[in-house]
Design an enzyme around this catalytic site. Sequence first.
Site, short mmCIF file in Angstrom:
data_model
loop_
_atom_site.label_atom_id
_atom_site.label_comp_id
_atom_site.label_asym_id
_atom_site.label_seq_id
_atom_site.Cartn_x
_atom_site.Cartn_y
_atom_site.Cartn_z
N GLY A 22 -29.57 -34.15 17.13
CA GLY A 22 -29.09 -33.46 15.94
C GLY A 22 -30.06 -33.57 14.77
O GLY A 22 -31.22 -33.91 14.94
N HIS A 25 -34.10 -29.18 13.23
CA HIS A 25 -35.14 -28.54 12.42
C HIS A 25 -35.87 -27.54 13.31
O HIS A 25 -35.49 -27.35 14.48
CB HIS A 25 -36.08 -29.60 11.83
N HIS A 28 -36.72 -28.48 17.00
CA HIS A 28 -35.64 -28.31 17.97
C HIS A 28 -35.41 -26.82 18.26
O HIS A 28 -35.21 -26.42 19.40
CB HIS A 28 -34.31 -28.87 17.42
N GLY A 138 -39.84 -31.67 23.71
CA GLY A 138 -40.95 -31.42 22.80
C GLY A 138 -42.15 -32.30 23.11
O GLY A 138 -41.99 -33.51 23.34
N LYS A 140 -44.02 -33.32 20.98
CA LYS A 140 -43.99 -34.31 19.89
C LYS A 140 -43.72 -35.73 20.43
O LYS A 140 -44.29 -36.70 19.97
CB LYS A 140 -42.91 -33.87 18.90
N ASP A 141 -42.81 -35.83 21.41
CA ASP A 141 -42.50 -37.13 22.01
C ASP A 141 -43.13 -37.19 23.40
O ASP A 141 -42.45 -37.11 24.42
CB ASP A 141 -40.98 -37.33 22.05
#
Length: 275
Positions: A22, A25, A28, A138, A140-141
């Site tokens: 949650g 942004h 997501h 993502g 990102k991770d």
Amino acid sequence: MRAAIAALRSVDKTIGFVPTMGALHEGHLSLVDLSKKNTGATVVSIFVNPTQFAPGEDFEKYPRTVEDDARMLVEKDVEFLFLPNAKEIYSEGAATSVHVAGITSEFEGAIRPDHFDGVATVVAALFNIVQPHFAYFGQKDAQQVAVVRRMVKDLHMPIAIVVGETVREEGSLAMSSRNRYLSDEQRAQSQLLSRVLFQIRDSLINGTSFESARSEAMGKLSKEAPIAQVDYLDLVDSETFQKLASFEGRDTGTVVLAARFGNTRLLDNILIKRT
Ligand code: AMP
């Protein structure tokens, strides 16, 4: 959720799944867009998973903005928002956990020892509930991506993992639900994280050694982002997350970076590919 999924599967709908915690942004939402494009029905879950936070981490404080999140998902025409509570995911006496060895031993795994067991266990549970054909994560991770990919392969889960590129704020800081904790000064200096990663990528592609690209980046960080405390800045194999001393003779790798700004830890990484 099970009944809804059974109905979709009975008419051969392809199901896409975006698991999140949650505080949604654009990062997501980019995964939602990918799922909407490639599947017949998209399920987004919001579950702030207690088992992936250590005592003293920000579980209680983690931003919970479910009404805003739901509004964004309605705007995106997402078919299902799955909002389980902890008792539904972890039944009384729950005693099973998924441990992905090796990949989890360093970096986030070393700094947050039980974190990836929590992640792998909840992702496995959510996969069993949602039974998607495609699941979206993502870049990102990046270490999480490597863990999930290994788990899916090792446990023969019939799910294709799709990885979406890191979405960045203006100024290039990777979007994160935790960015809202940053003060103006921290936010300004945090822009340097991505900039040094881009610079390292260019240097490695141009043949500079990782050692010298890294030391230049560390110099720049200590000069221009003095409040950042760097936890790690390393070159790794993108699949195994084993540290690499050099990029020579390789086609791909990932440079991973984590830094603390006060109590806020920020992660970023860059995938390096020789073309
Ligand atoms: P989280 O809610 O932080 O657990 O993230 C849910 C999913 O969104 C994970 O697969 C993340 O890797 C992904 N995600 C988070 N931030 C970004 C970003 N800036 N760009 C792309 N994906 C992201």
